[in-house]
Design a protein around this motif. Structure first.
Motif, PDB file in Angstrom:
ATOM      1  N   ASP A  50      40.365  38.897  10.431  1.00  0.00           N
ATOM      2  CA  ASP A  50      41.275  38.873   9.277  1.00  0.00           C
ATOM      3  C   ASP A  50      40.543  38.328   8.048  1.00  0.00           C
ATOM      4  OD1 ASP A  50      40.967  36.235   9.987  1.00  0.00           O
ATOM      5  OD2 ASP A  50      43.103  35.840  10.290  1.00  0.00           O
ATOM      6  N   GLU A  51      39.192  38.444   8.082  1.00  0.00           N
ATOM      7  CA  GLU A  51      38.377  37.839   7.028  1.00  0.00           C
ATOM      8  C   GLU A  51      37.581  38.836   6.195  1.00  0.00           C
ATOM      9  OE1 GLU A  51      36.183  34.305   8.903  1.00  0.00           O
ATOM     10  OE2 GLU A  51      36.866  35.514  10.599  1.00  0.00           O
ATOM     11  N   TYR A  52      37.233  39.989   6.787  1.00  0.00           N
ATOM     12  CA  TYR A  52      36.307  40.892   6.112  1.00  0.00           C
ATOM     13  C   TYR A  52      36.809  42.325   6.176  1.00  0.00           C
ATOM     14  CZ  TYR A  52      33.401  36.819   7.133  1.00  0.00           C
ATOM     15  OH  TYR A  52      32.934  35.542   7.253  1.00  0.00           O
ATOM     16  N   VAL A  53      36.345  43.103   5.220  1.00  0.00           N
ATOM     17  CA  VAL A  53      36.580  44.542   5.199  1.00  0.00           C
ATOM     18  C   VAL A  53      35.223  45.237   5.091  1.00  0.00           C
ATOM     19  CG1 VAL A  53      37.422  46.455   3.773  1.00  0.00           C
ATOM     20  CG2 VAL A  53      38.915  44.516   4.245  1.00  0.00           C
ATOM     21  N   PHE A  54      35.007  46.260   5.920  1.00  0.00           N
ATOM     22  CA  PHE A  54      33.784  47.058   5.855  1.00  0.00           C
ATOM     23  C   PHE A  54      34.140  48.479   5.420  1.00  0.00           C
ATOM     24  CE2 PHE A  54      31.753  43.608   7.886  1.00  0.00           C
ATOM     25  CZ  PHE A  54      30.372  43.818   7.869  1.00  0.00           C
ATOM     26  N   ALA A 105      34.456  40.268   1.499  1.00  0.00           N
ATOM     27  CA  ALA A 105      35.550  39.344   1.773  1.00  0.00           C
ATOM     28  C   ALA A 105      36.871  40.108   1.659  1.00  0.00           C
ATOM     29  CB  ALA A 105      35.525  38.184   0.782  1.00  0.00           C
ATOM     30  N   TYR A 106      37.769  39.891   2.602  1.00  0.00           N
ATOM     31  CA  TYR A 106      39.057  40.580   2.611  1.00  0.00           C
ATOM     32  C   TYR A 106      39.938  40.099   1.466  1.00  0.00           C
ATOM     33  CZ  TYR A 106      43.751  41.871   4.224  1.00  0.00           C
ATOM     34  OH  TYR A 106      45.020  42.358   4.309  1.00  0.00           O
ATOM     35  N   VAL A 107      40.505  41.046   0.727  1.00  0.00           N
ATOM     36  CA  VAL A 107      41.450  40.730  -0.350  1.00  0.00           C
ATOM     37  C   VAL A 107      42.844  41.086   0.163  1.00  0.00           C
ATOM     38  CG1 VAL A 107      42.144  41.172  -2.729  1.00  0.00           C
ATOM     39  CG2 VAL A 107      39.717  41.216  -2.113  1.00  0.00           C
ATOM     40  N   PRO A 108      43.690  40.094   0.413  1.00  0.00           N
ATOM     41  CA  PRO A 108      45.014  40.394   0.983  1.00  0.00           C
ATOM     42  C   PRO A 108      45.940  41.026  -0.048  1.00  0.00           C
ATOM     43  CG  PRO A 108      44.837  38.059   0.494  1.00  0.00           C
ATOM     44  CD  PRO A 108      43.481  38.648   0.214  1.00  0.00           C
ATOM     45  N   GLY A 109      46.923  41.742   0.458  1.00  0.00           N
ATOM     46  CA  GLY A 109      47.920  42.351  -0.405  1.00  0.00           C
ATOM     47  C   GLY A 109      48.385  43.683   0.155  1.00  0.00           C
ATOM     48  N   ASP A 110      49.371  44.259  -0.510  1.00  0.00           N
ATOM     49  CA  ASP A 110      49.928  45.549  -0.112  1.00  0.00           C
ATOM     50  C   ASP A 110      49.839  46.527  -1.269  1.00  0.00           C
ATOM     51  OD1 ASP A 110      50.955  44.740   2.529  1.00  0.00           O
ATOM     52  OD2 ASP A 110      52.340  43.497   1.369  1.00  0.00           O
ATOM     53  N   PHE A 111      49.869  47.816  -0.961  1.00  0.00           N
ATOM     54  CA  PHE A 111      49.920  48.814  -2.015  1.00  0.00           C
ATOM     55  C   PHE A 111      51.261  48.715  -2.750  1.00  0.00           C
ATOM     56  CE2 PHE A 111      47.046  51.622   0.794  1.00  0.00           C
ATOM     57  CZ  PHE A 111      45.915  51.064   0.242  1.00  0.00           C
TER      58      PHE A 111
END
Length: 304
Positions: A50-54, A105-111
């Motif tokens: 829940d920390e990173y996005v690739f 780094a993961y940026v949280p949020g929704d569309f």
């Protein structure tokens, strides 16, 4: 192999392959869960823990853009007023996968799908401040970092209208008579063929699938910087028309610092053009929610 649509992949990455590639190059992440989030035209996106996005390129064209992101995104940090994905892991091409890839780094949020107009208006000044600072980034530094200059010929309105006519023919069956009529009327009234060139650093693809909002519907992050480029600010300012309701646009442009009528004209055109492309892909994918939001964006852009 690639298909017949501009968004079709030349190659795909599934969760198992992503897990293998990440684990080999970044063993410290090998124990984390890998979950596919989405795919755009250029990249497939995975959440790592829940920390990173690739992001893994799915087309040859995206190889250059992912490298540019890796070089330039860290330099943008002093200019950013909203969270954005900063590269932390630089994956290299290998015999198993033909392209470099990036971990952020993961940026949280929704569309921002299904938001009320009143809720959207609350982000007008935030978006304007974000774009004002982004557009202040030194153009020469951006070009030195590898971004392309006006590779989409943004100021050529006549050419874009021709393209839109072709696009509309492919989605007309998915539009109501009122929707298609509104678009055709708008295009018929758009007589200008070109606007004067202006050069700033652009996000380049600022639509609802690249904007994140928090639980209150307020803009909380900007993602997918694969279209970083130098060109006319109207490309990014289109968000004033596609995302914001008409009554919030005055505050947006006042906070941004003003925009002349040519800029606003081009911004509105791009605010119609991009959601039509999103609608085309959503129809092809059978994604009714994205298709509906794209149509709402088009109609909002055409509203005064």
């Amino acid at each position: 192999m690639g298909g017949t649509n501009v968004w079709d992949a030349e190659w795909e990455v599934d969760e198992e392959q992503a897990r293998t590639l990440i684990g080999k190059q970044f063993p410290q992440l090998s124990s984390k869960q890998v979950k596919r989030l989405d795919s755009g035209w250029d990249n497939t996106v995975f959440l790592i823990g829940d920390e990173y996005v690739f992001r893994f390129p799915r087309r040859t064209f995206a190889i250059g853009t992912i490298r540019t992101e890796g070089r330039l995104l860290p330099e943008l940090e002093p200019f950013m007023t909203l969270p954005y994905p900063i590269p932390l892991f630089y994956g290299e091409a290998s015999d198993e996968y033909p392209a470099p890839f990036l971990g952020y780094a993961y940026v949280p949020g929704d569309f921002p799908i299904g938001l009320t107009e009143e809720r959207r208006a609350l982000s007008a000044e935030k978006l304007a401040k974000f774009l004002r600072r982004l557009h202040e980034f030194p153009v020469q530094a951006a070009l030195k970092g590898g971004v392309k200059q006006d590779h989409r010929n943004l100021t050529d309105i006549a050419s874009r209208k021709v393209q839109m006519t072709g696009f509309l023919s492919k989605v007309v069956d998915h539009l109501s008579p009122e929707e298609s009529g509104a678009i055709e009327t708008y295009m018929g009234r758009l007589q200008k063929d070109r606007v004067e060139a202006v050069n700033v650093l652009l996000h380049g693809d600022l639509h609802f699938k690249n904007i994140l909002v928090n639980e209150n519907g307020i803009v909380s992050g900007i993602i997918d910087w694969g279209d970083l480029s130098v060109g006319h600010p109207a490309c990014d300012l289109s968000v004033a028309y596609s995302f914001l309701p008409p009554f919030a646009r005055g505050a947006f442009f006042e906070t941004y610092g003003g925009a002349d009528e040519e800029t606003k004209l081009l911004a509105r055109l791009i605010a119609v053009y991009i959601p039509i492309l999103i609608l085309m892909q959503a129809v092809d994918d059978g994604n009714e929610a994205i298709a509906a939001e794209a149509k709402f964006n088009i109609m909002r852009a055409l509203s005064d």
